[in-house]
Structure formats: C-alpha cells, structure tokens
Design a protein around this motif. Structure first.
Motif, short mmCIF file in Angstrom:
data_model
loop_
_atom_site.label_atom_id
_atom_site.label_comp_id
_atom_site.label_asym_id
_atom_site.label_seq_id
_atom_site.Cartn_x
_atom_site.Cartn_y
_atom_site.Cartn_z
N GLY A 106 10.42 12.98 -0.53
CA GLY A 106 9.07 12.53 -0.21
C GLY A 106 8.87 12.28 1.26
N PRO A 107 7.75 11.62 1.60
CA PRO A 107 6.79 11.03 0.66
C PRO A 107 5.90 12.05 -0.04
CG PRO A 107 6.00 10.76 2.90
CD PRO A 107 7.38 11.37 3.00
N TYR A 108 5.50 11.68 -1.26
CA TYR A 108 4.63 12.50 -2.07
C TYR A 108 3.23 11.87 -2.13
CZ TYR A 108 8.74 15.02 -3.82
OH TYR A 108 9.86 15.80 -3.94
N GLY A 109 2.23 12.74 -2.15
CA GLY A 109 0.87 12.23 -2.11
C GLY A 109 0.14 12.21 -3.43
N HIS A 110 0.65 12.96 -4.42
CA HIS A 110 -0.02 13.05 -5.72
C HIS A 110 0.93 12.50 -6.78
CE1 HIS A 110 -3.01 15.75 -3.89
NE2 HIS A 110 -1.98 16.29 -3.28
N TRP A 111 0.42 11.58 -7.60
CA TRP A 111 1.27 10.89 -8.57
C TRP A 111 0.67 10.93 -9.97
CZ3 TRP A 111 5.98 8.53 -7.48
CH2 TRP A 111 6.35 8.51 -6.13
N GLY A 112 1.54 11.02 -10.96
CA GLY A 112 1.13 10.86 -12.34
C GLY A 112 1.16 9.40 -12.74
N GLN A 113 0.82 9.12 -13.98
CA GLN A 113 0.64 7.73 -14.41
C GLN A 113 1.91 7.07 -14.90
OE1 GLN A 113 0.40 10.24 -16.34
NE2 GLN A 113 0.89 9.65 -18.43
N GLY A 114 2.99 7.77 -15.11
CA GLY A 114 4.24 7.17 -15.55
C GLY A 114 4.41 7.20 -17.05
N THR A 115 5.67 7.28 -17.46
CA THR A 115 6.01 7.24 -18.88
C THR A 115 7.25 6.36 -19.04
OG1 THR A 115 6.47 8.61 -20.84
CG2 THR A 115 7.39 9.39 -18.75
N GLN A 116 7.23 5.50 -20.04
CA GLN A 116 8.29 4.50 -20.21
C GLN A 116 9.49 5.12 -20.93
OE1 GLN A 116 8.43 0.97 -19.39
NE2 GLN A 116 10.58 1.33 -19.96
N VAL A 117 10.66 4.91 -20.37
CA VAL A 117 11.92 5.29 -21.00
C VAL A 117 12.73 4.02 -21.21
CG1 VAL A 117 14.11 6.51 -20.71
CG2 VAL A 117 11.96 7.61 -20.03
N THR A 118 13.11 3.78 -22.46
CA THR A 118 13.92 2.61 -22.78
C THR A 118 15.18 3.07 -23.50
OG1 THR A 118 11.94 1.25 -23.01
CG2 THR A 118 13.98 0.39 -23.95
N VAL A 119 16.33 2.68 -22.96
CA VAL A 119 17.61 3.07 -23.53
C VAL A 119 18.29 1.80 -24.05
CG1 VAL A 119 19.80 4.25 -23.16
CG2 VAL A 119 17.76 4.94 -21.86
N SER A 120 18.53 1.77 -25.34
CA SER A 120 19.15 0.60 -25.95
C SER A 120 20.67 0.78 -26.02
CB SER A 120 18.59 0.37 -27.34
OG SER A 120 18.90 1.46 -28.18
N SER A 121 21.38 -0.32 -25.90
CA SER A 121 22.84 -0.26 -25.92
C SER A 121 23.39 -0.38 -27.34
CB SER A 121 23.41 -1.37 -25.04
OG SER A 121 22.94 -2.62 -25.50
#
Length: 121
Positions: A106-121
C-alpha cells in the motif's frame, strides 16, 4: 472501483476458508489488490497482495505456506485461500485495491467493507 469482501465465518483450528473480493467496474485488471486484517485490540495488518495479472503475489511471513492469493480478472474477483487456520488468524479481513504503485503493502485507496473470520481452538 468498488469492492465487496465475503466468505468469512466460524471455523475450527486447522480448517480452511476462502475469502472473495468482488469488484465492480471494467478496469479491475488495472488494479493491484491486497488483503488486510484487523484483530481485536490490534492495528490493521497487511496480509497479502496480488499483481494486476496475478503472476506475482506477496504474503506476510506469518501466513506463508498456509494462505494463497489469486485473482480471476474475467470474474473481477480476488481470492484469499486460507488453510491450516489458527486462532490468531481471527480478525476482520478487508480487501483493497489501487494502481500498481501500491503493490504490495500500500497505501491502497479503495476498500471493501470487511468480512469476519473467527477461528476457534
């Protein structure tokens, strides 16, 4: 260019997920694309990047051998394949795009909204 990330979810340690970053616009192949993540209580971290053609990729050391980034310009989509996931991979994952000068971190100028990743132990 507008970006939309998807594919996150809850997975057990050792599992896999594939994130997608779908882009709008006919000039997607002109942009390099990166993936970033923000874990709870931590700063945003660059994870991976792919060149315009897809021939070149870069990954942060902590995910090398486990993650892979690729793109399909015909589908205006970039993928982040995540294997052997660990609890420390838990974060919101964002994709970002910009002209080649941004490659890889980067830096990057265009961004998406995000997606949650959850890893359980």
């Amino acid at each position: 260019v507008q970006l939309q990330a998807s594919g996150g979810g809850l997975v057990q340690a050792g599992g896999s997920l594939r994130l997608s970053c779908a882009a709008s616009g006919r000039t997607f192949s002109s942009y390099v694309v990166g993936w970033f993540r923000r874990a709870p209580g931590k700063k945003r971290e660059w994870v991976a990047a792919v060149s315009r053609s897809g021939n070149n990729t870069h990954l942060v050391d902590s995910v090398k051998g486990r993650f892979a980034i690729a793109r399909d310009n015909a589908k205006n989509t970039v993928y982040l394949q995540m294997n052997s996931l660990k609890p420390e991979d838990t974060a919101i994952y964002y994709c970002a795009a910009d002209l080649p000068v941004a490659y890889p971190r980067g830096p990057y100028g265009h961004w998406g909204q995000g997606t949650q990743v959850t890893v359980s132990s």
